[in-house]
Design an enzyme around this catalytic site. Structure first.
Site, mmCIF file in Angstrom:
data_model
loop_
_atom_site.group_PDB
_atom_site.id
_atom_site.type_symbol
_atom_site.label_atom_id
_atom_site.label_comp_id
_atom_site.label_asym_id
_atom_site.label_seq_id
_atom_site.Cartn_x
_atom_site.Cartn_y
_atom_site.Cartn_z
ATOM 1 N N ARG A 32 0.837 -1.201 0.000
ATOM 2 C CA ARG A 32 0.000 0.000 0.000
ATOM 3 C C ARG A 32 0.875 1.255 0.000
ATOM 4 N NH1 ARG A 32 -2.953 -3.824 2.492
ATOM 5 N NH2 ARG A 32 -5.242 -3.710 2.719
ATOM 6 N N ARG A 128 -7.723 -16.302 -9.194
ATOM 7 C CA ARG A 128 -8.164 -15.491 -8.047
ATOM 8 C C ARG A 128 -9.096 -14.385 -8.553
ATOM 9 N NH1 ARG A 128 -3.086 -14.047 -4.313
ATOM 10 N NH2 ARG A 128 -4.774 -13.472 -2.881
ATOM 11 N N GLN A 176 -9.719 -6.400 -0.427
ATOM 12 C CA GLN A 176 -8.761 -5.717 -1.316
ATOM 13 C C GLN A 176 -9.461 -4.965 -2.445
ATOM 14 O OE1 GLN A 176 -5.753 -8.448 -2.643
ATOM 15 N NE2 GLN A 176 -4.999 -8.833 -0.577
ATOM 16 N N ASP A 321 -5.896 -14.401 7.782
ATOM 17 C CA ASP A 321 -4.543 -14.930 7.567
ATOM 18 C C ASP A 321 -3.979 -15.550 8.844
ATOM 19 O OD1 ASP A 321 -4.653 -14.193 4.948
ATOM 20 O OD2 ASP A 321 -3.282 -12.507 5.111
ATOM 21 N N LYS A 348 -7.701 -17.384 -1.609
ATOM 22 C CA LYS A 348 -6.373 -16.844 -1.302
ATOM 23 C C LYS A 348 -5.335 -17.501 -2.227
ATOM 24 C CE LYS A 348 -7.500 -14.307 2.445
ATOM 25 N NZ LYS A 348 -7.066 -12.950 2.774
ATOM 26 N N ARG A 352 -7.428 -22.436 0.839
ATOM 27 C CA ARG A 352 -6.778 -22.777 2.107
ATOM 28 C C ARG A 352 -7.632 -23.686 2.993
ATOM 29 N NH1 ARG A 352 -4.002 -16.824 3.317
ATOM 30 N NH2 ARG A 352 -2.031 -17.291 2.267
ATOM 31 N N ARG A 394 1.879 -19.261 3.614
ATOM 32 C CA ARG A 394 1.328 -19.461 4.957
ATOM 33 C C ARG A 394 1.162 -20.945 5.298
ATOM 34 N NH1 ARG A 394 1.348 -14.716 6.708
ATOM 35 N NH2 ARG A 394 0.641 -12.946 5.461
#
EC number: 2.5.1.19
Length: 442
Positions: A32, A128, A176, A321, A348, A352, A394
């Protein structure tokens, strides 16, 4: 970034976790800040920018559209020369990797400023969703086309003509999309106010708070009516704050704090603390519910525990997350844990919910997989396993925790396949993890 891991890493069981970890910069804040500094009037020095694949993607894209920046020596400090809302290069082919924090805000900024741009990424990026953002922008006059499957990148942006000052975006797939519209809004609000209405529930609200906080630091105030409507008053523009410091990544902190909770600790993370602008610091509330002791300073957080972790049943919509870390910590709990309202996991870096279910079962856990929840019952004994990571940083970091010895059950030998994927946000993760567990990995 330039750290190279082997095809797999074998992690040995670890009796203890204790020590201090200096966190890399926040991914959410880094990307950002890079875009805001690029759009601003003036030169910005960014201190402690995250060194990772996702920030590299953003830096390279900005360079291609004419934004000048320099890295200061070998440090993670950068100087970005703002273009005052007008990118110098109007035609570019931009590779966005798998960085949602880069492609989504850049799509909005480029569509609003206008030009001839193509944005594409790795194959997972093309799975995505970005349709809600594109729909919101095209409805007010931008010209964005899909060059592959409708609703997904790759995208082709051409010059459009913005004819409306009020737009709508769905809030239930990814925050987002709203972040992207908010960051681009001052570019449209030169002469009239711009209002963005959120349709349906907004997920991951803390990430919007990061966006609003950073916009404020660059001189733009956003008026909000609850979480349903956001207005950017006319005549505002981004102005460099001069120097801006990137906090340590609170999502990355979660693995080490969970390690302290599972294996006794104390484990302290530095770079983020009680005054953080990142919602993921609230992850520690979940660890406290599970029985860990948490202490926080201005720039550090510490976790320790003196025994068994309690099972947890909680809503993780606000910290999706960091919630992944709880899924693996649940292996060490005294019963069945339920993670609710995590539907955003499915869009994601990988799906996930599905990936976590498959890999937890390899370790012997019983897992009930719902559309937007997971119910995890720990095994009597954690089984040795080779964990697939799905090119998802992750997944790799979470499952390192399964090597730890907790009060109720011991960790196991764990093989992490494709450990290189941690380069997306934390290239040195396994080195840092080895340090707190006293494992001689390298």
């Amino acid at each position: 970034m330039n750290k190279h891991y082997p095809h797999y890493l074998d992690l040995q069981p670890a009796m203890h976790a204790k020590g201090v970890v200096r966190l890399p910069g926040s991914k959410s804040i880094s990307n950002r800040t890079l875009l805001l500094a690029a759009l601003a009037d003036g030169t910005t020095q960014i201190r402690d920018l995250l060194a990772s694949d996702d920030t590299h993607v953003m830096l390279m894209a900005l360079q291609k559209i004419g934004v000048k920046w320099e890295q200061i020596g070998e440090s993670q400090d950068y100087v970005v020369h703002g273009v005052n809302g007008a990118f110098p290069v109007h035609q570019a082919d931009l590779f966005m990797g798998n960085a949602g924090t880069a492609i989504r805000p850049l799509t909005a900024a480029l569509a609003v400023t206008g030009g001839d741009y193509t944005l594409h990424g790795v194959s997972r990026m093309h799975e995505r969703p970005i349709g809600d953002l594109v729909d919101a922008l095209n409805a007010i006059g931008t010209h964005i086309e899909y060059t592959g499957e409708p609703g997904y990148p790759p995208l082709h942006i051409q010059r459009g003509r913005i004819h409306a000052q009020r737009m709508q975006v769905r809030g239930n797939v990814s925050s987002q999309f709203l972040t992207a519209l908010l960051m681009a809004a001052p570019l449209m609000a030169r002469e009239q106010d711009v209002t963005i209405d959120v349709v349906g529930e907004l997920i991951s609200k803390p990430y919007i708070e990061i966006t609003l906080n950073l916009m404020r630091r660059f001189g733009v105030e956003v008026q909000r009516d609850g979480w349903q409507s956001f207005t950017i008053a006319a005549g505002q523009r981004y102005i460099s704050p001069g120097i801006i410091h990137v906090e340590g990544d609170a999502s990355s902190a979660s693995y080490f704090l969970a390690a302290g909770a599972i294996a006794g600790g104390p484990v302290r993370v530095e770079g983020v603390g009680k005054n953080s602008i990142q919602g993921d610091v609230r992850f520690v509330e979940s660890l406290q519910q599970m029985g860990a002791t948490i202490t926080m300073g201005d720039n550090w957080i510490e976790a320790k525990s003196n025994g068994a972790l309690r099972a947890i049943d909680a809503d993780f919509n606000h910290i999706p997350d960091a919630a992944m870390t709880i899924a693996v910590a649940a292996l060490y709990a005294d019963g069945t844990s339920t993670l609710r309202n995590i539907g955003s996991w499915r869009v994601k870096e990988t799906d996930r919910i599905s990936a976590m279910t498959i890999e937890l079962r390899k370790l012997g856990a019983s897992v009930e997989e719902g559309e937007d929840y997971l119910r995890i019952t720990p095994p009597a004994v954690i089984q040795p396993a080779a964990i697939d990571t799905y090119d998802d940083h992750r997944m790799a970091m979470c499952f390192s925790l399964a090597t730890l010895d907790g009060a109720i059950r011991k960790g196991s030998k764990i093989r992490i396949n494709d450990p290189q994927c941690v380069a997306k946000t934390f290239p040195d993760y396994f080195t840092a993890f080895a340090k707190v567990t006293e494992d001689s990995l390298f």
